[in-house]
Each structure stands twice: as structure tokens, then as C-alpha cells.
Design an enzyme around this catalytic site. Structure first.
Site, PDB file in Angstrom:
ATOM      1  N   HIS A 139       3.347 -48.396 -29.114  1.00  0.00           N
ATOM      2  CA  HIS A 139       3.788 -47.369 -28.168  1.00  0.00           C
ATOM      3  C   HIS A 139       3.718 -45.975 -28.767  1.00  0.00           C
ATOM      4  O   HIS A 139       3.522 -45.800 -29.970  1.00  0.00           O
ATOM      5  CB  HIS A 139       5.197 -47.663 -27.653  1.00  0.00           C
ATOM      6  CG  HIS A 139       6.271 -47.729 -28.696  1.00  0.00           C
ATOM      7  ND1 HIS A 139       6.701 -46.626 -29.405  1.00  0.00           N
ATOM      8  CD2 HIS A 139       7.017 -48.771 -29.133  1.00  0.00           C
ATOM      9  CE1 HIS A 139       7.666 -46.983 -30.233  1.00  0.00           C
ATOM     10  NE2 HIS A 139       7.876 -48.293 -30.094  1.00  0.00           N
ATOM     11  N   CYS A 162       8.504 -52.248 -33.665  1.00  0.00           N
ATOM     12  CA  CYS A 162       7.242 -51.967 -32.964  1.00  0.00           C
ATOM     13  C   CYS A 162       6.281 -51.197 -33.861  1.00  0.00           C
ATOM     14  O   CYS A 162       6.598 -50.861 -34.996  1.00  0.00           O
ATOM     15  CB  CYS A 162       7.522 -51.159 -31.696  1.00  0.00           C
ATOM     16  SG  CYS A 162       8.479 -52.070 -30.462  1.00  0.00           S
TER      17      CYS A 162
END
Length: 187
Positions: A139, A162
């Protein structure tokens, strides 16, 4: 005496480096893509067949066959060493997965889901009586991050597990990588 000289030196440096000048200088150097020729016409690039992440090098590569098409510097979880064991350990998983869906409206500027946990990941966590988690994404920056402060995230491990890139880079990855593309995450 040495302390007073240090204070004078710090004062001089602070007057030379105003917040605006410092932010401007850091932003000018904040392009985290590693040096590769970039075509302005993304449609002429070959199809991406694999994403390769090398955690130790903080590198994400988009591959077409064996050819590296794009390469980016990345940020990982707060606890980057080792394979993800359970939800909340702030580790980024290691292994072979796929990019299976995307979310244009996530808490971050665009996100692409990594198919973690695998059956092996689930079994390992369950053996310890833990939840393996599952919201592992590639992301951009958190929504609402002012462009003037984007530099503060670059080069730091700040996610919950992430893989983060700049907003400009996730736009490029979003266009180049299709759902179902394999991703390999190495230590």
C-alpha cells in the site's frame, strides 16, 4: 565551554535549516524508486509475471520473466526480521503468495492484498494457539498524509506487517500488476 560551542553551532544550523528548507530538501530526495529507466508510456512495458520482495534489501521488484521492469524501496513492519507468526507481531510474511484483490478505498492510499496466510501459516499459528492475521497488503501512505510530510515515512519500517511504498509508486504498481500475480517475499 564545549557545551556552549555546541549550542551555538546548533543555533546556527537551525537558522540555516528552516522547516520549509529542510522539508523541501528531503522531498527533493524522496523518490524511492531505485534507478531504472522509466518510460512515460506504461502501456508499452511488458506484462508483469512476478513480484519479488527482498526484505533485507528493502526492495520490491516487478519482473517480466527474469527481467526487472521496476524496482522500489519499501518500508516494512515495525518488527521486520523473520516470518510473520501471528496477528499483531508487526512482521511481514516470507514465502510464496499471490496478489489476489485490491482496495481503492482502504485506510491507506490504495492497497493490494497478499494472499497470506497460507495453509502452512494457519497451521503454524494454530499450533501456538494464535490467530495468523490476514490483512497483509502492498500500500501507499496513510490517507490524509500531507504531501509535505510524506518524506517522514520513506525509508522507515512503520507498518503493522504490510509492504509500503509512496503514493506515486502504488499508482504505478496498481497499473502494472494484475490480480493473481505471484509474489515471493524473501528474508
Amino acid at each position: 565551554m564545549a557545551l556552549s560551542r555546541l549550542l551555538i553551532l546548533c543555533s546556527l544550523l537551525l537558522t540555516l535549516l528552516t522547516p520549509q528548507a529542510l522539508a523541501s530538501d528531503l522531498l527533493a530526495r524522496a523518490d524511492t524508486r531505485l534507478p531504472f529507466p522509466h518510460s512515460s508510456d506504461i502501456d508499452q512495458l511488458p506484462s508483469i509475471t512476478k513480484v519479488l520482495v527482498q526484505k533485507g534489501e528493502r526492495s520490491l521488484q516487478l519482473l517480466s520473466g527474469e527481467q526487472v521492469i521496476r524496482q522500489y524501496r519499501i518500508s516494512l513492519g515495525d518488527n521486520p526480521l523473520g516470518h510473520k507468526l501471528y496477528e499483531g507481531d508487526s512482521r511481514t510474511p516470507e514465502g510464496e503468495y499471490s496478489l489476489d484483490w485490491r482496495n481503492a478505498g482502504s485506510s491507506f492510499y490504495k492497497s493490494i492484498h497478499i494472499s497470506y496466510p497460507s495453509a502452512k501459516d494457519r497451521e503454524m499459528a494454530e499450533n501456538w494457539g494464535l490467530n495468523p492475521g490476514g490483512s497483509i497488503m502492498i500500500h501507499g501512505l496513510p490517507n490524509g498524509t500531507d504531501d509535505d510530510f510524506a518524506f517522514a515515512f520513506l525509508g522507515l519500517d512503520w507498518t503493522d506487517g504490510c509492504i509500503a511504498v509512496s503514493n506515486q509508486e502504488i499508482d504505478e504498481i496498481w497499473q502494472l500488476v494484475s490480480d493473481g500475480t505471484p509474489i515471493e517475499i524473501l528474508p
